[in-house]
Design a protein around this motif. Structure first.
Motif, PDB file in Angstrom:
ATOM      1  N   UNK A   1       0.882  15.004   9.690  1.00  0.00           N
ATOM      2  CA  UNK A   1       1.985  15.991   9.545  1.00  0.00           C
ATOM      3  C   UNK A   1       2.671  15.804   8.007  1.00  0.00           C
ATOM      4  N   UNK A   2       3.518  16.951   7.155  1.00  0.00           N
ATOM      5  CA  UNK A   2       4.280  15.959   6.124  1.00  0.00           C
ATOM      6  C   UNK A   2       5.540  16.168   6.287  1.00  0.00           C
ATOM      7  N   UNK A   3       6.797  15.578   5.821  1.00  0.00           N
ATOM      8  CA  UNK A   3       8.393  15.674   6.792  1.00  0.00           C
ATOM      9  C   UNK A   3       8.278  17.048   6.051  1.00  0.00           C
TER      10      UNK A   3
ATOM     11  N   UNK B   1       9.438  17.676  -4.721  1.00  0.00           N
ATOM     12  CA  UNK B   1      10.338  18.475  -3.632  1.00  0.00           C
ATOM     13  C   UNK B   1       9.956  16.998  -2.889  1.00  0.00           C
ATOM     14  N   UNK B   2      11.846  16.336  -3.312  1.00  0.00           N
ATOM     15  CA  UNK B   2      12.119  14.975  -2.184  1.00  0.00           C
ATOM     16  C   UNK B   2      12.896  15.190  -0.898  1.00  0.00           C
ATOM     17  N   UNK B   3      12.144  13.976  -0.097  1.00  0.00           N
ATOM     18  CA  UNK B   3      12.740  13.787   1.298  1.00  0.00           C
ATOM     19  C   UNK B   3      13.978  12.494   0.955  1.00  0.00           C
TER      20      UNK B   3
ATOM     21  N   UNK C   1       0.246  -1.454  -0.471  1.00  0.00           N
ATOM     22  CA  UNK C   1       0.025   0.098   0.180  1.00  0.00           C
ATOM     23  C   UNK C   1       0.227   1.136   0.122  1.00  0.00           C
ATOM     24  N   UNK C   2       1.890   1.031   0.072  1.00  0.00           N
ATOM     25  CA  UNK C   2       2.890   3.072   0.035  1.00  0.00           C
ATOM     26  C   UNK C   2       3.304   3.362  -1.201  1.00  0.00           C
ATOM     27  N   UNK C   3       2.808   4.198  -1.185  1.00  0.00           N
ATOM     28  CA  UNK C   3       3.264   5.324  -2.567  1.00  0.00           C
ATOM     29  C   UNK C   3       4.372   4.522  -3.183  1.00  0.00           C
ATOM     30  N   UNK C   4       4.560   4.691  -4.907  1.00  0.00           N
ATOM     31  CA  UNK C   4       5.146   4.706  -5.173  1.00  0.00           C
ATOM     32  C   UNK C   4       6.742   5.828  -4.622  1.00  0.00           C
ATOM     33  N   UNK C   5       8.112   4.913  -4.943  1.00  0.00           N
ATOM     34  CA  UNK C   5       9.081   5.995  -4.520  1.00  0.00           C
ATOM     35  C   UNK C   5       9.381   7.058  -5.512  1.00  0.00           C
ATOM     36  N   UNK C   6       8.852   8.669  -5.566  1.00  0.00           N
ATOM     37  CA  UNK C   6       9.117   9.379  -6.592  1.00  0.00           C
ATOM     38  C   UNK C   6      10.997   9.334  -6.847  1.00  0.00           C
ATOM     39  N   UNK C   7      10.642   9.155  -7.877  1.00  0.00           N
ATOM     40  CA  UNK C   7      12.200   9.369  -9.163  1.00  0.00           C
ATOM     41  C   UNK C   7      13.215  10.849  -8.527  1.00  0.00           C
ATOM     42  N   UNK C   8      14.271  10.187  -8.903  1.00  0.00           N
ATOM     43  CA  UNK C   8      15.463  10.797  -8.613  1.00  0.00           C
ATOM     44  C   UNK C   8      15.270  12.862  -9.002  1.00  0.00           C
ATOM     45  N   UNK C   9      14.619  12.401 -10.377  1.00  0.00           N
ATOM     46  CA  UNK C   9      14.525  13.605 -11.021  1.00  0.00           C
ATOM     47  C   UNK C   9      13.737  14.382 -11.363  1.00  0.00           C
ATOM     48  N   UNK C  10      12.767  13.878 -10.494  1.00  0.00           N
ATOM     49  CA  UNK C  10      11.031  14.415 -10.113  1.00  0.00           C
ATOM     50  C   UNK C  10      11.758  15.735  -9.527  1.00  0.00           C
ATOM     51  N   UNK C  11      10.270  16.123 -10.203  1.00  0.00           N
ATOM     52  CA  UNK C  11      10.296  17.819 -10.390  1.00  0.00           C
ATOM     53  C   UNK C  11       9.106  18.190  -9.460  1.00  0.00           C
TER      54      UNK C  11
ATOM     55  N   UNK D   1      11.171   9.628  -0.258  1.00  0.00           N
ATOM     56  CA  UNK D   1       9.830  10.671  -0.325  1.00  0.00           C
ATOM     57  C   UNK D   1       9.680  11.260  -0.216  1.00  0.00           C
ATOM     58  N   UNK D   2       8.061  12.075  -1.540  1.00  0.00           N
ATOM     59  CA  UNK D   2       7.886  13.426  -1.753  1.00  0.00           C
ATOM     60  C   UNK D   2       7.769  14.646   0.006  1.00  0.00           C
ATOM     61  N   UNK D   3       8.203  15.150  -0.127  1.00  0.00           N
ATOM     62  CA  UNK D   3       8.319  15.682   1.077  1.00  0.00           C
ATOM     63  C   UNK D   3       6.898  16.648   1.833  1.00  0.00           C
ATOM     64  N   UNK D   4       5.877  16.180   0.342  1.00  0.00           N
ATOM     65  CA  UNK D   4       4.706  16.622   0.873  1.00  0.00           C
ATOM     66  C   UNK D   4       3.803  15.234   1.757  1.00  0.00           C
ATOM     67  N   UNK D   5       4.214  13.912   1.626  1.00  0.00           N
ATOM     68  CA  UNK D   5       4.045  13.438   1.970  1.00  0.00           C
ATOM     69  C   UNK D   5       4.073  12.800   3.925  1.00  0.00           C
TER      70      UNK D   5
END
Length: 472
Positions: A453-455, A394-396, A382-392, A412-416
């Motif tokens: 809360x988000x990361x 913000x990634x934590x 059920x985990x959301x997919x891991x964002x790509x390194x070149x994601x547009x 993880x997406x910083x908004x997760x």
């Protein structure tokens, strides 16, 4: 003639089987006799079995050559090895001349050795008591014992009562019961408790009876010695039926020799005192004491018998003690064996219980593991997919150190929400009920923060190293 002598010797050693039919009761006896026995002995033995006195026996079947009762069977012309005879009781007073002659020879032949004929003297009105000037005449007394008592115990009750009324209360304690019961009491208890058996044979027509009873049997020393060391049983031989009954008992329990000894006692040798010792194989008559004795002599004979008995008793006690000791050892061994079996069984049951408990706990552990694995898998899926390194977006980037020192990383997406990190850690096998997730700078317990809360909000951005620690 030497051969004739040898043939005679051999026939004396041969055994004859006499098949004797008792006419009145149609009963057959098979009796073994050696060739050296006499016809008279056969007739006496038949008296024991049938209670027909020799002089009243009416025979059929003796060979013509058997002319004299003192003949041995070997020379009497009996058929070897078996010969049939019939005996009955002479009853009719009207006899043929032949029968009365036969009876005369019979009486003549037995009168030397058989007391019967003299014992009948009272029939002719001569009473011993009167002849010898003894006041209490046998004819005026109540009988010591009923003539045909059904039961030996009842006969002895009457005997004891009559004895007390004649001679006073200081007398031996007579055992009330059958002769067999007296044996049982004297001989068959524990070796320490066994006693000798004294049989008192009373005869009212003997001149010695009064003196013997009042002065010997009622002497305190004798009464006390008998009560300590003997079981005393009594019988009255005055009446023919009681005498025959005792001789039958005697043959059965002590053999024909003792029965013959008692039968040949004349009336005036009574009373008799028999001292009997119980033996494993057969009962032994140690002494037959006649009526013409003294207190001292009677006491000496009782004591002599006690000496023989005590020696035997000591041996029996030793044997019995050894046997009991062996039985005790065996019992103890059996008990020890039983206890060890019991212990083994208890141990086995405890092991089985322990194994069952282990199996139960193992099952629970397996079920819990399976449940945890199922939860872990469902979290992983059920985990959301891991964002790509070149994601547009913000990634934590989080680096997490396990208690064993290994690291795993994930983006993880910083908004997760923080919950997503907890789920990720749980999917790696570290559920948040059991583990704390700690931050390094500043040191803080991330699992205490709000999972919604988000990361970005909880400052796990842009990157952070966290470590896991088991909760206490």
């Amino acid at each position: 003639s030497f051969n004739h002598f040898r043939a005679l010797q051999e026939s004396l050693n041969q055994n004859f089987m006499l098949i004797v039919t008792h006419r009145e009761v149609q009963r057959e006896y098979n009796l073994n006799f050696s060739g050296s026995s006499t016809i008279q002995e056969v007739k006496r033995n038949v008296y024991d079995l049938t209670s027909i006195p020799v002089r009243h026996q009416l025979w059929e079947g003796w060979p013509p050559s058997a002319t004299d009762d003192s003949m041995t069977l070997a020379v009497s012309g009996l058929t070897f090895p078996c010969h049939r005879l019939t005996v009955g009781r002479r009853s009719s007073p009207v006899q043929t001349r032949e029968q009365s002659e036969e009876q005369c020879t019979d009486v003549h032949m037995v009168s030397d050795s058989d007391g019967d004929d003299f014992e009948d003297a009272t029939e002719f009105g001569v009473d011993d008591g009167e002849m010898f000037g003894v006041a209490s005449s046998a004819l005026r007394k109540s009988p010591m014992m009923p003539e045909n008592a059904e039961n030996e115990g009842d006969a002895l009750l009457q005997f004891t009562a009559e004895f007390s009324s004649r001679y006073g209360d200081c007398h031996p304690v007579y055992f009330i019961g059958s002769l067999e019961a007296a044996f049982q009491e004297a001989f068959y208890g524990k070796a320490r408790d066994r006693k000798l058996l004294a049989i008192y044979l009373h005869h009212d027509e003997s001149v010695l009876t009064n003196v013997f009873c009042s002065q010997m049997l009622c002497a305190e020393s004798i009464v006390s010695y008998l009560s300590q060391n003997f079981i005393t049983w009594a019988w009255d031989m005055t009446k023919e039926a009681n005498r025959a009954r005792f001789l039958t008992m005697c043959t059965r329990h002590f053999g024909s020799v003792v029965a013959q000894t008692i039968r040949t006692q004349k009336t005036d040798q009574f009373p008799l005192f028999l001292i009997i010792m119980g033996k494993r194989s057969s009962n032994e008559v140690l002494n037959v004491i006649q009526g013409n004795t003294t207190v001292d002599e009677l006491m000496m004979r009782l004591m002599a018998a006690m000496e023989i008995f005590s020696a035997q008793q000591q041996e029996d006690i030793k044997d019995e003690d050894e046997r009991e000791a062996r039985e005790n050892v065996k019992r103890e061994q059996d008990e020890a064996y039983r206890i060890s079996l019991e212990a083994d069984r208890a141990k086995r049951e405890a092991q089985e219980r322990e194994m069952a408990e282990q199996f139960r706990l193992e099952q629970i552990r397996k079920e819990q593991e399976e449940e945890r694995e199922a939860i872990r898998l469902s979290l992983e899926q059920s985990l959301p997919p891991e964002p790509k390194e070149e994601s547009t977006e913000s990634v934590s980037k989080l680096r997490i150190r396990t208690p064993s020192g290994e690291f795993f990383e994930r983006r993880f997406l910083a908004s997760s929400k923080l919950q997503v990190v907890f789920d990720f850690v749980a999917s790696k096998g570290y559920p948040w009920e059991e583990y704390k997730l700690l931050g390094t700078f500043p040191r803080r317990d991330v699992t205490q923060l709000d999972p919604n809360k988000s990361l970005l909000e909880v400052k796990l951005y842009p990157q952070e190293t966290l470590f896991l620690e088991a909760k206490e």
